[in-house]
Scaffold this motif. Structure first.
Motif: not given
Length: 476
Positions: A21-26, A199-209
């Motif tokens: 999830f922290a990948a967007t910080s890059l 962005a692709a890593l975050v979208v692919w790997r992070t759940p959202e409720k």
């Protein structure tokens, strides 16, 4: 308290999920360093736009951009799609940021202030979408007090890698004897390529409720004032303004100070800045850890005091002495890394308090308001400092010869502003009330209410089935 609720309070987000999830910080951190430190100097020195005009362009864009954040935050909180609430905004923000970065960092010859203003607006829009959706998503991803400090610490630590990658570019170019003018173009290509991957890593790997909402409360414009004047949030806003203005002021003048006052080359100054930034890789998680031991607001006061005392010592660095220069830069970077970690984690706590009272998710809006203060600080840190330097006789153009008096004024501007504002930011935390105990009670009530709403469809089905059975019995 039920055992289920107690377990929920102690549950930690898996490290693999937090790192993904922290990948967007890059890209967000890479943009922050490239735009605040290198881009203004590039337009003033290499493209020949007047120093005051460059400062005015950044100031105008920040002022235009500020109200957009409020609209973005409100819209994000209203978004409900099968893909989630904040995931779709992450997908949208990436291409907009990439377009702005490309045209800003690879401009054609002869550009003027109008070109700079337009593409700054595009770039900041994309950056705002990514940053707001990331922060608001984090607040829902790690709902509990201590785990939030941990997650925001990881996000900041990963962001350090993005910033450090940008800082490595002028260091490598200087080692290759390449021109400074090529640094900005290389930074632009790096960010353009990094953004879609992150962005692709975050979208692919992070759940959202998407949290359930309570009917009956609609947000009105005057409710902005109600949010801003909440005692806890008002302190966070004022602290965030000061803690953004101080380092932002420092960033705007950084290259001028370390080259003209301390006698370093651009590459050497970039190495020292890399030390400052990389210290955050250690400082961010450790400041988050400190917050779990002594509360977030007290950890903020520790960070601001340590930062200010260290900054004063920069004038003691001997001319061009890298070994000594690295020591205070590492210490200052260590403490500075805690600023955003702590204020953003505290904002998430306020979002829970608001959701308990209003029954609606306001994380995006609260982070939008917080980012507004950061942008106001950014506008003044570049616009005001560049204006002041232009009025005290400092010449920013390549090869300019500045007098001892103008260098002294540069030193005063570089040190006094950051120290004063950072200490004011720490003082805002005196008397802060929303600590671990209060937030634990808020989360207990939210978890219990959310559990009831999650069970509501089952209860409705059972009730309907019972009603049908009763009707059949009556007919029999």
């Amino acid at each position: 308290m039920s055992s289920d609720t107690s377990a929920a309070r102690t549950r930690r987000l898996p490290l693999s999920t937090a790192l993904s999830f922290a990948a967007t910080s890059l890209p967000i951190s890479a943009v922050a360093i490239a735009v605040s430190v290198y881009l203004p100097r590039h337009y003033a020195s290499h493209l020949g736009i007047d120093l005051a005009l460059v400062g005015a362009a950044f100031f105008i864009v920040r002022m235009i951009d500020i109200p957009v954040d409020g609209l973005l935050g409100w819209t994000m909180d209203k978004t409900r799609t099968p893909w989630g609430r904040y995931r779709v905004w992450t997908i949208l923000g990436g291409p907009i940021l990439m377009a702005g970065i490309y045209f800003l960092f690879l401009p054609p010859e002869g550009v003027g202030r109008g070109y700079l203003i337009f593409w700054l607006l595009v770039m900041y829009l994309g950056n705002s979408i990514l940053a707001l959706s990331h922060a608001a998503w984090a607040a829902t991803l790690a709902p509990h007090y201590d785990d939030r400090s941990r997650l925001f610490g990881i996000m900041t630590g990963i962001g350090v890698l993005g910033a450090a990658s940008v800082l490595a570019i002028p260091i490598i170019n200087e080692a290759r004897a390449a021109s400074d003018a090529g640094n900005v173009a290389t930074m632009g290509w790096f960010i353009v390529l990094l953004t879609p991957i992150a962005a692709a890593l975050v979208v692919w790997r992070t759940p959202e409720k998407i949290a359930p909402e309570i009917a009956g409360h609609s947000f009105r414009l005057r409710d902005y004032w109600g949010l801003v004047t909440r005692p806890s949030f008002a302190r966070i806003l004022l602290a965030d303004l000061c803690l953004s203005l101080g380092p932002g002021w420092m960033s705007a003048l950084y290259l001028f100070f370390f080259t003209d006052s301390r006698g370093f080359t651009t590459g050497q100054a970039s190495i020292l800045l890399a030390v400052y930034i990389l210290a955050g890789f250690v400082g961010a998680p450790l400041m988050g850890r400190l917050a779990t031991m002594m509360s977030k607001h007290r950890a903020t006061m520790v960070a601001t005091t340590g930062y200010s005392l260290t900054l004063i010592s920069l004038m003691a660095i001997p001319q061009g002495n890298m070994a000594i220069g690295m020591i205070p830069m590492f210490i200052a970077g260590f403490f500075a890394a805690g600023f955003n970690v702590l204020t953003r984690a505290m904002t998430a706590d306020v979002a829970d308090e608001v959701r308990l009272e209003q029954g609606k998710e306001r994380s995006g809006l609260l982070y939008a308001i917080t980012v507004m203060t950061t942008k106001i600080a950014g506008a003044f840190s570049i616009g005001l400092t560049f204006f002041v330097l232009s009025k005290v006789g400092y010449d920013a153009k390549d090869g300019a010869q500045n007098t001892a008096a103008s260098i002294h004024n540069l030193e005063l501007a570089y040190l006094i502003g950051p120290v004063v504002f950072v200490m004011l930011g720490g003082a805002c935390m005196i008397g802060y009330k929303l600590g671990a105990e209060r937030h634990g009670e808020i989360r207990r009530q939210l978890d219990e209410r959310d559990a009831l709403y999650d069970e509501a469809p089952i209860l409705e089905s059972v009730t309907a089935e019972a009603a049908n059975v009763s009707e059949a019995d009556r007919k029999d």
